[in-house]
Design an enzyme around this catalytic site. Structure first.
Site, PDB file in Angstrom:
ATOM      1  N   LYS A 183     -14.076  -4.238  -1.407  1.00  0.00           N
ATOM      2  CA  LYS A 183     -14.816  -3.083  -1.917  1.00  0.00           C
ATOM      3  C   LYS A 183     -16.301  -3.380  -2.103  1.00  0.00           C
ATOM      4  CE  LYS A 183     -10.930  -0.839  -4.213  1.00  0.00           C
ATOM      5  NZ  LYS A 183     -10.434  -0.186  -5.450  1.00  0.00           N
TER       6      LYS A 183
ATOM      7  N   ASN B   4     -14.996   2.379  -1.946  1.00  0.00           N
ATOM      8  CA  ASN B   4     -13.586   2.464  -1.546  1.00  0.00           C
ATOM      9  C   ASN B   4     -13.339   3.568  -0.520  1.00  0.00           C
ATOM     10  OD1 ASN B   4     -13.880   4.513  -3.711  1.00  0.00           O
ATOM     11  ND2 ASN B   4     -11.663   4.748  -3.479  1.00  0.00           N
TER      12      ASN B   4
ATOM     13  N   ARG C 298     -12.718 -15.048 -16.011  1.00  0.00           N
ATOM     14  CA  ARG C 298     -12.434 -16.474 -16.116  1.00  0.00           C
ATOM     15  C   ARG C 298     -13.726 -17.282 -16.006  1.00  0.00           C
ATOM     16  NH1 ARG C 298      -7.151 -17.321 -16.094  1.00  0.00           N
ATOM     17  NH2 ARG C 298      -5.761 -15.744 -15.198  1.00  0.00           N
TER      18      ARG C 298
ATOM     19  N   ALA D  87     -13.024  -2.952  -8.459  1.00  0.00           N
ATOM     20  CA  ALA D  87     -12.246  -2.035  -9.293  1.00  0.00           C
ATOM     21  C   ALA D  87     -12.751  -2.054 -10.724  1.00  0.00           C
ATOM     22  CB  ALA D  87     -10.769  -2.401  -9.242  1.00  0.00           C
TER      23      ALA D  87
ATOM     24  N   SER E 142       0.804  -1.226   0.000  1.00  0.00           N
ATOM     25  CA  SER E 142       0.000   0.000   0.000  1.00  0.00           C
ATOM     26  C   SER E 142       0.837   1.276   0.000  1.00  0.00           C
ATOM     27  CB  SER E 142      -0.936   0.009   1.207  1.00  0.00           C
ATOM     28  OG  SER E 142      -1.655   1.232   1.251  1.00  0.00           O
TER      29      SER E 142
ATOM     30  N   TYR F 175      -0.287  -0.110  -9.390  1.00  0.00           N
ATOM     31  CA  TYR F 175       0.695   0.981  -9.359  1.00  0.00           C
ATOM     32  C   TYR F 175       2.046   0.544  -8.799  1.00  0.00           C
ATOM     33  CZ  TYR F 175      -0.733   1.175  -4.453  1.00  0.00           C
ATOM     34  OH  TYR F 175      -1.017   0.840  -3.153  1.00  0.00           O
TER      35      TYR F 175
END
Length: 264
Positions: A64, A85, A152, A132, A14, A222
């Site tokens: 989330k 979030n 999937r 997300a 994080s 990220y």
């Protein structure tokens, strides 16, 4: 001192704690931001009951969607997306607390994708079907771009969408991503944790050989700065972007929500 934090699992990667700590120091604010790793969803209720001193907290993978059952109210965006979030604790008139859920991922994603658009990229593929991915789909629709989920287990993904609008969104399997599909979808968003630190050698299983310089490949991951998904796309001339700018923007939007006086 006002307290904030982040829940999810794992949280070793994080960026949020260091970002907010630096922000508080730079702005001379008496606040702190801590990480709260929660290994199982059944522990969320216990966390909320124990940490009543938190003014607000962020929510990341994999909670989330699961956080919603613990909240009292949702913003319009969060309700439409089916994922949260940002959680804000609000003191109501009788002295008790109310938890409000928001989604800043959708706006942050759309704002950081928009500068890359030329106008001919419609529609888009979203790898994943979790919180997300739903935020990315909502953001794409705000930009006038039709999203298609890649899963999937397409049938399971279709049954778990959050709204009537999402129920009309096509969901395909990874095996359906042939040359024609890749040529028709010039925006590809990785909304899965695949390739995230420490699993930096992993990448979503898509046919990278069909990517071109016309493609935009946006990775919500990220860390690392360049994922294998991005590297493979860039080697074929595609425009690539990681999730850092999105993370910073959603963090600032979170801070605004925690500090604004008006309610949902």
């Amino acid at each position: 001192m006002e307290k904030f934090g982040l829940i999810g699992y794992p949280l070793g990667h994080s960026f949020s704690a260091s970002y907010f700590t630096q922000k508080f120091k730079a702005e001379n604010l008496e606040c702190r931001y801590d990480l709260y790793p929660i290994e199982e969803s059944r522990m969320i209720g216990e966390f909320i009951a124990r940490h009543t001193d938190l003014r607000g907290f962020n929510v990341t993978i994999p909670y989330k969607e699961r956080i919603i059952e613990h909240l009292d109210r949702l913003s319009m965006d969060a309700q439409a997306i089916g994922a949260v979030n940002v959680v804000k604790r609000v003191r109501i008139s009788d002295g008790s607390d109310m938890l409000e859920g928001y989604n800043t991922d959708c706006q942050a994603f759309a704002e950081t994708l928009q500068p890359l658009l030329r106008g001919d990229e419609k529609p888009a593929l979203i790898l994943g079907t979790g919180g997300a991915a739903k935020a990315a789909a909502y953001g794409l629709r705000q930009l006038g771009i039709k999203p298609t989920f890649v899963s999937r287990k397409p049938k399971c993904a279709e049954s778990s969408v959050a709204s009537d609008e999402e129920a009309q969104t096509t969901t395909v399997s990874y095996t359906a991503l042939n040359k024609v599909m890749m040529q028709e979808h010039l925006i590809i968003v990785n909304a899965t944790p695949v390739g995230m630190y420490p699993h930096v050698e992993d990448s979503p299983e898509i046919p990278y050989e069909f990517l071109t310089s016309r493609h935009i490949c946006y990775d919500m991951v990220y860390n690392p700065e360049e994922t294998r998904f991005m590297a493979q796309a860039a080697s074929r001339g595609a425009t690539v972007k990681n999730g850092m700018d999105m993370l910073i923007r959603q963090a600032e939007l979170s801070w605004h929500i925690w500090n604004k006086s008006d309610k949902i």
